[in-house]
Design a protein around this motif. Structure first.
Motif, PDB file in Angstrom:
ATOM      1  N   LEU A 107       0.833  -1.198   0.000  1.00 35.42           N
ATOM      2  CA  LEU A 107       0.000   0.000   0.000  1.00 35.42           C
ATOM      3  C   LEU A 107       0.874   1.257   0.000  1.00 35.42           C
ATOM      4  O   LEU A 107       1.913   1.305   0.642  1.00 35.42           O
ATOM      5  N   VAL A 108       0.401   2.253  -0.728  1.00 40.66           N
ATOM      6  CA  VAL A 108       1.068   3.544  -0.771  1.00 40.66           C
ATOM      7  C   VAL A 108      -0.020   4.616  -0.763  1.00 40.66           C
ATOM      8  O   VAL A 108      -1.123   4.401  -1.277  1.00 40.66           O
ATOM      9  N   GLU A 109       0.298   5.750  -0.185  1.00 42.20           N
ATOM     10  CA  GLU A 109      -0.689   6.812  -0.030  1.00 42.20           C
ATOM     11  C   GLU A 109      -0.741   7.683  -1.284  1.00 42.20           C
ATOM     12  O   GLU A 109       0.269   8.210  -1.747  1.00 42.20           O
ATOM     13  N   ASP A 110      -1.939   7.797  -1.853  1.00 44.51           N
ATOM     14  CA  ASP A 110      -2.168   8.709  -2.971  1.00 44.51           C
ATOM     15  C   ASP A 110      -2.920   9.917  -2.436  1.00 44.51           C
ATOM     16  O   ASP A 110      -4.138   9.917  -2.328  1.00 44.51           O
ATOM     17  N   SER A 111      -2.182  10.907  -2.033  1.00 49.75           N
ATOM     18  CA  SER A 111      -2.750  12.109  -1.434  1.00 49.75           C
ATOM     19  C   SER A 111      -1.814  13.275  -1.739  1.00 49.75           C
ATOM     20  O   SER A 111      -0.702  13.077  -2.237  1.00 49.75           O
ATOM     21  N   GLY A 140       1.059  12.995 -14.083  1.00 48.84           N
ATOM     22  CA  GLY A 140       1.355  11.610 -14.460  1.00 48.84           C
ATOM     23  C   GLY A 140       0.154  10.813 -14.928  1.00 48.84           C
ATOM     24  O   GLY A 140       0.242  10.089 -15.926  1.00 48.84           O
ATOM     25  N   PRO A 141      -1.007  10.911 -14.271  1.00 52.80           N
ATOM     26  CA  PRO A 141      -2.167  10.125 -14.708  1.00 52.80           C
ATOM     27  C   PRO A 141      -2.706  10.516 -16.073  1.00 52.80           C
ATOM     28  O   PRO A 141      -3.595   9.854 -16.599  1.00 52.80           O
ATOM     29  N   GLY A 173      -6.515   8.117  -2.127  1.00 46.73           N
ATOM     30  CA  GLY A 173      -6.161   7.590  -0.817  1.00 46.73           C
ATOM     31  C   GLY A 173      -5.220   6.403  -0.926  1.00 46.73           C
ATOM     32  O   GLY A 173      -4.483   6.270  -1.904  1.00 46.73           O
ATOM     33  N   PRO A 174      -5.222   5.515   0.057  1.00 42.41           N
ATOM     34  CA  PRO A 174      -4.330   4.356  -0.011  1.00 42.41           C
ATOM     35  C   PRO A 174      -4.645   3.485  -1.230  1.00 42.41           C
ATOM     36  O   PRO A 174      -5.801   3.202  -1.515  1.00 42.41           O
ATOM     37  N   MET A 175      -3.608   3.081  -1.931  1.00 45.24           N
ATOM     38  CA  MET A 175      -3.771   2.194  -3.082  1.00 45.24           C
ATOM     39  C   MET A 175      -2.547   1.295  -3.179  1.00 45.24           C
ATOM     40  O   MET A 175      -1.509   1.550  -2.549  1.00 45.24           O
ATOM     41  N   THR A 176      -2.648   0.256  -3.976  1.00 51.15           N
ATOM     42  CA  THR A 176      -1.522  -0.664  -4.125  1.00 51.15           C
ATOM     43  C   THR A 176      -0.478  -0.055  -5.063  1.00 51.15           C
ATOM     44  O   THR A 176      -0.780   0.814  -5.894  1.00 51.15           O
ATOM     45  N   ALA A 177       0.743  -0.532  -4.947  1.00 49.98           N
ATOM     46  CA  ALA A 177       1.816  -0.072  -5.837  1.00 49.98           C
ATOM     47  C   ALA A 177       1.477  -0.396  -7.288  1.00 49.98           C
ATOM     48  O   ALA A 177       1.826   0.367  -8.198  1.00 49.98           O
ATOM     49  N   ARG A 178       0.813  -1.509  -7.528  1.00 49.38           N
ATOM     50  CA  ARG A 178       0.402  -1.870  -8.888  1.00 49.38           C
ATOM     51  C   ARG A 178      -0.507  -0.790  -9.478  1.00 49.38           C
ATOM     52  O   ARG A 178      -0.301  -0.344 -10.608  1.00 49.38           O
ATOM     53  N   GLN A 179      -1.501  -0.369  -8.706  1.00 49.38           N
ATOM     54  CA  GLN A 179      -2.405   0.674  -9.181  1.00 49.38           C
ATOM     55  C   GLN A 179      -1.667   1.994  -9.385  1.00 49.38           C
ATOM     56  O   GLN A 179      -1.910   2.710 -10.357  1.00 49.38           O
ATOM     57  N   ALA A 180      -0.754   2.310  -8.484  1.00 47.44           N
ATOM     58  CA  ALA A 180      -0.041   3.581  -8.560  1.00 47.44           C
ATOM     59  C   ALA A 180       0.818   3.655  -9.821  1.00 47.44           C
ATOM     60  O   ALA A 180       0.894   4.698 -10.477  1.00 47.44           O
ATOM     61  N   ALA A 232       2.183   9.278  -5.106  1.00 45.48           N
ATOM     62  CA  ALA A 232       2.388   7.916  -4.611  1.00 45.48           C
ATOM     63  C   ALA A 232       3.730   7.375  -5.074  1.00 45.48           C
ATOM     64  O   ALA A 232       4.433   6.685  -4.322  1.00 45.48           O
ATOM     65  N   SER A 233       4.125   7.682  -6.316  1.00 48.75           N
ATOM     66  CA  SER A 233       5.391   7.169  -6.851  1.00 48.75           C
ATOM     67  C   SER A 233       6.583   7.783  -6.135  1.00 48.75           C
ATOM     68  O   SER A 233       7.590   7.113  -5.892  1.00 48.75           O
ATOM     69  N   VAL A 234       6.482   9.074  -5.781  1.00 51.66           N
ATOM     70  CA  VAL A 234       7.579   9.699  -5.031  1.00 51.66           C
ATOM     71  C   VAL A 234       7.702   9.040  -3.666  1.00 51.66           C
ATOM     72  O   VAL A 234       8.817   8.788  -3.176  1.00 51.66           O
TER      73      VAL A 234
END
Length: 849
Positions: free
Chosen positions: A400-404, A424-425, A434-441, A449-451
């Motif tokens: 999990l990584v935070e997308d915020s 990027g998107p 919000g929280p998402m998996t690295a795969r989704q990010a 999230a990538s940073v």
């Protein structure tokens, strides 16, 4: 007396002519006739399948033997240039007398009577003056040539040497240049076209004037019919054909790929040998893929230039001014092009062979190779290497990584204030999830999230992996590099991407030359390249990233490849790349055989237009090339690696927690009609034994056992006061505290202020004593000790809910630190940082001060 004068004059003239003839005969014997066979011959460039697609030359010539020349061409040339070729011995006496009479009448040399043999002598030994002396010398030299060579050999030497216009020397080069075929395959009409050019090659060239060229062709056909070389039916059919010729630029070999090959050949065998020896140069280029790439780049960039929000010079505008300057001889005043440029490079995954190389839109306009020489920001196309470094460190696609929102001070792209942008998107409607998996990010190309992923892996780890992957351009050791702010070449990026389809390794180098041979097949130079594989990551890591990049094509930022641009249903992966402020647009991707990278942008970096994403500019070109590659090199499924240590395993993961799924992993979701339904939040993820989680979901499952010590309310630790209120009277805050020029997190809230403070009771003081942290004598002293005056001061002070930094009026601000709660050690977090906190506190507390 007059007769004597005439006689004397006759004798003088005779002596002079005899002396001149003797002198010219002697001069004719000084020419080395072996030079007739010494012609500068262009070196021919062959693609990986043996197709000719370019040449290296000073004079664009390719010599061929007599039996490779079509009979129709020989007859057409004889009909137009020398009808008595087979009857004379080097010169035509009647033709010379006829021409001499016309020239005497005109007062200067107006008409020639040169035979094919005389023309061969003149072109071989640079006899260019239009004088009677040169004509006589030419006759004697022609007689020597006829004595030494047969008629067939003379025709062979002549048709290999003469100029046919358009920079083409010899029949073979002319046939390939004008008609795109070897001389032996020319039709009757094409043979007559070449024969018609000989008198004035540049003026009669079909590239210069097609109508005039057709007239000269028809004249050649008329002469062939008169001399009985062709039938009436052949004459009629050939005369009714249109003249169809190819592109002049292609004939002259003016492409970026040919230029790079020329540089490599000169480095291998030297300048003189490269341009004069007529080598056969075998390369790795696939001419069919090359053409598909050039056509697609031209078409798609012209489409971009037609957009209403595109406000830059176009290719068509510059091409018109370029042609005008070339016609007027003012090329020195022509500025460099400023229209939208593009570049492409395609590699064979296994060998590093360069299959496609396009360095720009027009080599004639500008010779700067943007695929090999230009260093530009790769943008979000760099993200796969960030995730690969993180997966090497123990993360996996389900982490999990935070997308915020992310404070831009952590990255500093486009400024140092506010929050990091989310280009990027590649969507104008992007939102934080919000929280998402690295795969989704990675599939969705989430910047923030990538940073955070990159900071967990570490800047050094990411830079080391990029260097191992073949990116040798200097990358700046800052988080901004995670988002591709550092400049790299397109060739480096393509080579680095080969690690994902190859299972973690890449070819040692990319190359374009295979071998150089003489015309008879004798080997001159060989690459002698050993198959060296550079291992960059573990196979499991490469496959994990590949699976994410496949998702990016299926449902992420590259989904338009299948949905809009027609990518064939092939196993592939790829990543869009968009630089900050839309200055560069890229797409890099691959299948099991080929990796291709595409770039678009300006030579002087500037915004293309707002919303110029990689999926708009580069992805359509990549799709066209990969579809063409799939026809020539059918892709295979990229297999999951296996190893003795277990390799990758599949586990069911809850996307809300990143932990093992349970039967309770459902979320209540409202449907379009307002009904609430339970939706499963799990999916199958891959990871190594050491990567995958071992604990069940803590979001939907049963409450987990407390690991922290339980304290009764009376035993909870209390925060120490920042100041001794018995000695310092606090100042009540009357208005909100100024945070900064911008408040990106909307954290500015009204400050509470009480009208009056209650008097502390003995019970309150007692509670402060009993609730104090044992052993913290300073707290106890601050709350219970002091004189009566101090106590009265404390009792009259209003209650302070939270200490807020206050700046004094002098130059050195005095900060009053707010109270910080003290937690048990096993409940302490890892520390709130700019990268892990969605909402940083309003004041910057420095505990080490």
């Amino acid at each position: 007396m007059p007769i004597a004068c005439v006689a004397v004059l006759f004798v003088v003239v005779a002596v002079y002519i005899s002396s001149l003839v003797t002198d010219l005969k002697a001069q004719a014997t000084t020419f080395d006739l072996n030079k007739l066979e010494q012609m500068e011959s262009a070196s021919v460039i062959l693609d990986r399948n043996g197709k000719i697609f370019g040449q290296i030359y000073v004079e664009n010539r390719e010599t061929v033997p007599y039996d490779q020349l079509p009979p129709d061409l020989i007859n057409a040339v004889i009909a137009v240039e020398d009808a008595k070729f087979y009857q004379h011995h080097g010169y035509d006496s009647f033709g010379i007398i006829r021409a001499a009479l016309k020239n005497l009448t005109a007062g200067h040399v107006r008409q020639g009577a040169s035979t094919i043999t005389q023309q061969l002598a003149r072109n071989s030994f640079s006899l260019k003056e239009k004088t009677f002396r040169r004509k006589l010398l030419e006759i004697f030299l022609a007689r020597r040539i006829e004595d030494k060579f047969s008629k067939q050999k003379i025709l062979e030497l002549y048709l290999n040497r003469i100029y046919f216009g358009g920079g083409l020397y010899g029949a073979e080069a002319a046939s390939r240049g004008y008609f795109g075929k070897p001389a032996r395959e020319m039709s009757l009409a094409e043979c007559a076209t070449l024969a018609g050019l000989i008198k004035s090659p540049n003026r009669l060239s079909p590239w210069a004037d097609r109508a005039t060229s057709r007239e000269s062709r028809d004249y050649a056909l008329d002469r062939m019919r008169e001399l009985g070389f062709i039938s009436r039916e052949q004459f009629t059919n050939a005369k009714g054909m249109e003249i169809v010729v190819g592109s002049r630029q292609n004939a002259q070999g003016q492409t970026y790929a040919v230029d790079y090959i020329r540089q490599q050949v000169i480095a291998a065998v030297g300048w003189d040998r490269a341009i004069n020896e007529g080598y056969r140069i075998h390369t790795t280029i696939d001419v069919d893929l090359q053409k598909a790439a050039e056509d697609s780049l031209r078409t798609n960039l012209e489409r971009i230039e037609q957009r209403p929000d595109y406000n830059h010079p176009t290719y068509a505008q510059y091409a018109a001014s370029f042609r005008k300057a070339k016609t007027n001889g003012k090329m020195s005043d022509q500025p460099p092009p400023e229209y939208l440029q593009g570049a492409i490079i395609g590699l064979d995954n296994a060998t590093g062979d360069i299959l496609v190389l396009v360095g720009g839109r027009d080599f004639e306009h500008n010779q700067y190779d943007r695929a090999l020489q230009a260093r530009r920001p790769a943008g979000t196309a760099m993200l796969p290497f960030v995730y690969a470094a993180a997966f090497e460190k123990g993360m996996y696609p389900g982490s999990l990584v935070e997308d915020s929102p992310l404070d831009n001070r952590a990255v500093m792209i486009g400024g140092t204030t506010g929050i990091l942008g989310e280009w990027g998107p590649e969507s104008a409607e992007n939102r934080y999830e919000g929280p998402m998996t690295a795969r989704q990010a990675l599939a969705k190309s989430k910047n923030g999230a990538s940073v955070r992923i990159g900071m967990d892996a570490g800047v050094d780890a990411v830079l080391q992996l990029c260097a191992a992957a073949g990116i040798h351009s200097p990358l700046r050791p800052y988080p901004a590099t995670f988002l591709g702010s550092s400049e790299v070449t397109l060739a480096e990026l393509a080579l680095a991407y080969t690690i994902f389809p190859n299972g973690g390794w890449r070819p040692n180098v990319s190359h374009i030359l295979e071998r150089i041979e003489e015309k008879d097949g004798t080997l001159v130079w060989d690459a002698k390249r050993e198959s060296i594989r550079k291992l960059v990551t573990k196979p499991e890591t490469a496959y994990e990233v590949h699976s994410c990049l496949a998702d990016a094509l299926e449902s992420g930022t590259g989904k338009a490849a299948f949905a809009e641009f027609g990518l064939k249903k092939i196993p592939a992966g790829g990543k869009t790349g968009t630089a900050y402020d839309f200055t560069d647009a890229l797409f890099a991707g691959y299948d099991s055989n080929v990796t291709c990278a595409v770039w678009a942008g300006f030579d002087k970096p500037q915004k293309i237009y707002r919303g110029a994403f990689g999926r708009e500019l580069a992805l359509p070109v990549w799709v066209d090339i990969m579809n063409a590659a799939a026809d020539h090199y059918p892709p295979r499924e990229i297999k999951e690696p296996t190893s003795t240590s277990g390799g990758l395993k599949q586990v069911e993961i809850c996307s809300r927690s990143g932990l093992l799924a349970t039967d309770k992993c459902y979320d209540a979701v409202k449907t379009a009609n307002g009904d609430t339904v339970q939706r499963r939040t799990t999916y199958m993820e891959i990871g190594t034994q050491s990567q995958v989680p071992t604990e069940p979901c803590n979001v939907h499952g049963e409450p987990r056992a407390r690991l922290a010590r339980f304290f009764p309310s009376s035993d909870l630790p209390r925060a120490a006061l920042a100041v001794n209120v018995s000695e310092m009277r606090p100042i009540a805050v009357k208005s909100p505290t100024l945070l900064a020029d911008k408040d990106p997190y909307n954290s500015l809230k009204p400050t509470l202020k009480s009208d009056s403070a209650p008097q502390p009771t003995p019970e309150t003081v007692a509670n402060q004593k009993s609730d104090g942290v044992p052993g913290d004598s300073s707290v106890k002293t601050a709350n219970a000790g002091g004189s009566q005056a101090s106590t009265q001061t404390a009792e009259s002070a209003p209650e302070i809910r939270k200490a807020i930094p206050v700046q004094s009026q002098d130059k050195k601000p005095v900060e009053i630190r707010r109270a910080i709660p003290v937690k048990p050690l096993d409940q302490q977090g890892q520390g709130d940082t700019l990268l892990k906190s969605a909402t940083p506190p309003p004041s910057d507390i420095d505990d080490g001060r």
